[in-house]
Design an enzyme around this catalytic site. Structure first.
Site, PDB file in Angstrom:
ATOM      1  N   ASP A  48      -0.805  -9.683  -2.962  1.00  0.00           N
ATOM      2  CA  ASP A  48      -1.415  -8.380  -2.788  1.00  0.00           C
ATOM      3  C   ASP A  48      -2.829  -8.490  -3.350  1.00  0.00           C
ATOM      4  OD1 ASP A  48      -0.050  -5.018  -3.123  1.00  0.00           O
ATOM      5  OD2 ASP A  48      -1.957  -5.750  -2.332  1.00  0.00           O
TER       6      ASP A  48
HETATM    7  C1  GLC Z   1      -3.178  -2.710  -1.396  1.00  0.00           C
HETATM    8  C2  GLC Z   1      -1.699  -2.571  -1.057  1.00  0.00           C
HETATM    9  C3  GLC Z   1      -1.247  -3.468   0.059  1.00  0.00           C
HETATM   10  C4  GLC Z   1      -2.383  -3.627   1.045  1.00  0.00           C
HETATM   11  C5  GLC Z   1      -3.486  -4.424   0.357  1.00  0.00           C
HETATM   12  C6  GLC Z   1      -4.705  -4.635   1.243  1.00  0.00           C
HETATM   13  O1  GLC Z   1      -3.370  -2.671  -2.766  1.00  0.00           O
HETATM   14  O2  GLC Z   1      -0.773  -2.679  -2.134  1.00  0.00           O
HETATM   15  O3  GLC Z   1      -0.091  -2.872   0.650  1.00  0.00           O
HETATM   16  O4  GLC Z   1      -1.930  -4.295   2.216  1.00  0.00           O
HETATM   17  O5  GLC Z   1      -3.881  -3.825  -0.863  1.00  0.00           O
HETATM   18  O6  GLC Z   1      -5.337  -3.428   1.469  1.00  0.00           O
END
Ligand code: GLC
Length: 756
Positions: A232
């Protein structure tokens, strides 16, 4: 970087491979020269593309993104209980990704809905792992059929937003495997996602994105995952530890991560780890290329219709006691449309999944255009979502309109700020101003239909009786107005079912005393008893049960047959039943199969969802429905033996919800006895029962004149006997008169070959 004694310029190649372990920029992987691996572009999100210009990226959806179809979020898709329909949404989303040059869609999100307070429940599928896994597998299959990788997230145990980058989810092994990992396991084994996203949080103290057991031993070793793991955004603390644990790409990049290259250079990180990253990214690029259709047509209208179909099939008719629905406008003198949400719709959640919709029709617009010339439609906001509007005047005006109308359609729900990525709710109530409005309106007009828009449950317990009908539309995606009009006016017969229990009170919820935790830890004290497993085990009344959803027609269940299969068959038993549409119009029913394991092998939930099928029938028609229940899906986790299914008596229930069970049968199902390794700490009864150790121990006892002293007395006493049989061998060997000492026991274990 060159490695001494290496005659090739290996350093450059290794550096290049090491550079793959960090994103090249906010949304893409690196493509170092001469490796033959192209850059892979990723984008949110699970229910629509959020492609931003690369100069202003963000991961909370704050910045504008390119227009895209806003499909229904997971909460609504899941409420369809229709894998085929969800697959269609996945195919459309995949085509949208192709049209915007996206290789990986960062979804579906399949974290279990442990608490209704979780701010991202709108983005997740269910409180039940099998249902979440089966439905998300359809999304994955749809996406990847278009040559676009799914990215199943957030792996794992990310069930809250509070302190999500640091909190440790402290969860026991059984709950971990049976509940929080199970949906991921189903998706990996059944849909083969090409990527997985590791979560922000820690699991029992170990960061998910740097967790060797999670990312390598379990995901790859046990489940056979062959894809790539991306973190993430901002989840990785120690990039070397992460790569060593099995992470492939730390996101976002830049900066490039020289720590990995340095670790390889100084020998603290094996080259093989980096080689594997390169191989997995190469495979990802190859899979994408191999599945890419020749021409990716992008039909916006078709995608809008898929959105509309999915949203209307995901609407859940909670109650219709007064028979107000479907509305026949030709019989209405005038209809009052009340509530700001009718004019300012809530159709998706806030955060990284936010989509800039290609179009959006409000509920008010849709009703006005549909009912133009049929009956009067008049609007009154009734409440303000934000700001300090004159609440009294808003209510007074709305009440006056209601008093002067033959029917009231009132739009209630949660404001955007109530549930979002990065924050959790603190209540499961509707905003107080909305409930007050509803009561005031119902006081002057008893014919009130409530249309709800919210991403996670709101309890209706305090006001349900003031409404003649309630439809939970959840979050519809961009086909908002059409969906609401389709269902309320009866163009579509609702067939959605709850995939998350609606509790009466927050205090009744399983995680109430342990959400969202404190001081960096959240204890999953409820264990496996999540959602309906909890409410059923505690016989707690709920507002609406898991699996609940009414229809404009009725369905009868009859003639249940359960055919138990041989032990060698992966199918444990086949269920057959007849479902009849006993009402006056076409409709669809979700037949649900719940199994209660009475084997006594472990403490068990009362019953668990083990199968389902959505059946569409014309009025008066019947269909014989059969479902195979797999033995693997009946397993539970034993603390020492792991996954087991010992068989025995199973209660098979079939019904329209987890608490509307129409047919039952008790069957005896063959299973596998499990062997626990015999150890010095095994109880005496297990030693005596062991096929080899038992006779050896009995022989020793006989040769030495039996058990004497206190243990001998107790063994001879019907009351005291159990206390001896339950004692570990090592404890008994220390009692005078007990003729087997530790060395004897060790010798017996050695004779078993490795003490088992
Ligand atoms: C965010 C989310 C994730 C998302 C990523 C990119 O913090 O937790 O679900 O796909 O960052 O935006």
């Amino acid at each position: 970087m060159s490695i001494p004694g290496d005659d090739r310029d290996n350093g450059t190649a290794l550096d290049a491979k090491a550079s793959l372990t960090a994103g090249a920029d906010y949304w893409s992987t690196a493509a170092p020269p001469d490796l033959g691996i192209r850059s892979i572009r990723m984008a949110d999100g699970p229910h629509g593309l959020r492609v931003q210009d690369d100069d202003n990226p963000d991961h909370l959806g704050l910045g504008r993104s390119l227009p895209a179809t806003c499909f229904p979020p997971a909460v609504t898709l899941a409420s369809t209980w229709d894998p085929a329909l969800i697959r269609q949404v996945g195919e459309a989303l995949g085509r949208e990704a192709l049209s915007q040059g996206v290789d990986v869609v960062l979804g579906p999100g399949i974290n279990i809905k442990r608490s209704p307070l979780c701010g991202r429940n709108f983005e997740y599928y269910s409180e039940d792992p099998l249902l979440a896994g089966r439905l998300a597998s359809a999304m994955v299959a749809g996406l990847q059929s278009q040559g676009v990788a799914a990215c199943v997230k957030h792996f794992a145990v990310n069930n809250q937003e509070t302190d999500r980058l640091r909190v440790s989810a402290d969860v026991d092994e059984r709950a971990l495997r049976e509940i929080y990992l199970r949906a991921f396991e189903v998706v990996v084994r059944e849909a083969d996602p090409w990527t997985v996203m590791s979560a922000y949080n820690r699991i029992n103290g170990v960061p998910a994105s740097e967790n060797f057991w999670l990312l390598t031993e379990l995901l790859r070793g046990e489940w056979g995952f062959a894809g790539a793991v991306v973190s993430d955004w901002g989840a990785v603390r120690d990039s070397v530890a992460a790569v060593e644990a099995g992470l492939d790409v730390r996101m976002p990049g830049p900066p490039p991560d020289t720590r990995v290259a340095a670790a390889v250079a100084n020998g603290s990180l094996s080259e093989e780890v980096v080689e594997k990253v390169a191989a997995r990214l190469r495979l990802l690029a190859e899979r994408i290329a191999a599945s890419r259709p020749a021409a990716a047509e992008m039909d916006e209208e078709a995608h809008h219709q898929v959105t509309r179909r999915a949203a209307s099939q995901g609407a859940v008719l909670l109650h219709n006691d007064a028979g107000l629905l479907p509305v026949d406008p030709s019989r209405e003198r005038s209809i009052a449309v009340i509530g700001e949400l009718a004019r300012t719709p809530r159709y998706q959640g806030a955060g990284s999944s936010a989509v800039n919709p290609r179009r959006l029709v409000t509920g008010l617009e849709a009703l006005q255009s549909r009912l133009d010339g049929v009956t009067d439609v008049t609007f009154s906001p009734g409440y303000a979502e934000e700001g300090d509007a004159d609440a009294d005047t808003l209510v007074k005006d709305a009440v006056a309109l209601a008093a002067d109308s033959s029917l009231v359609l009132i739009f209630l729900g949660l404001p955007p700020a109530a549930e979002a990525e990065g924050r959790d709710r603190t209540s499961i109530e509707l905003p107080a101003n909305q409930v007050e409005l509803l009561r005031a309106v119902a006081a002057v007009n008893p014919r009130v239909v409530v249309a709800l828009s919210n991403g996670s449950p709101v309890t209706t317990a305090g006001w349900r009786n003031t409404a003649g009908a309630i439809v939970e539309f959840w979050l519809t995606g961009q086909a908002h107005g059409e969906t609401i009009a389709d269902v309320l006016l009866g163009e579509v017969n609702p067939s959605g079912k709850l995939t998350e229990t609606v509790p009466v009170r927050l205090e009744d919820t399983p995680s109430y005393l342990n959400f969202p935790g404190e001081h960096g830890h959240v204890r999953y004290g409820e264990g496996i008893y999540v959602g309906y497993r909890w409410y059923d085990a505690r016989a707690i009344d709920v507002d609406y049960p898991f699996g609940h959803g009414l229809s404009y027609t009725t369905f009868d269940y009859s003639d249940l047959e359960v055919t138990v299969r041989e032990l060698e068959d992966p199918v444990a038993f086949t269920i057959a039943l007849t479902i009849t549409n006993s009402g006056s119009r076409e409709g669809a029913e979700v037949v649900q199969v719940y199994v209660g394991d009475h084997s006594g092998a472990l403490q068990m939930p009362v019953r668990e969802l083990r199968g389902f099928a959505k059946v569409r029938l014309p009025a008066g028609a019947s269909e014989r429905v059969t479902l195979d229940i797999r033995r693997d899906d009946l397993q539970h986790v034993h603390p020492e033996a792991g996954w087991i299914f010992t068989g025995g008596e199973m209660e098979v229930c079939v019904g329209s919800s987890s608490r509307d069970l129409r047919l039952r049968a008790l069957v005896d199902v063959p299973g596998h006895a499990y062997e626990l390794p015999l150890t010095l700490w095994s109880p005496f009864r297990e030693w005596l029962a062991h096929p080899v150790a038992g006779p050896a121990v009995r022989r020793l006892i006989d040769e030495r004149g039996g058990v004497r002293g206190r243990m001998g007395d107790l063994l001879g006493d019907p009351v005291g006997r159990d206390s001896v049989l339950g004692n570990p061998m090592l404890a008994l060997s220390q009692f005078p008169g007990f003729p087997i000492n530790e060395a004897d026991a060790e010798a017996v274990l050695a004779g078993l070959g490795g003490g088992s």
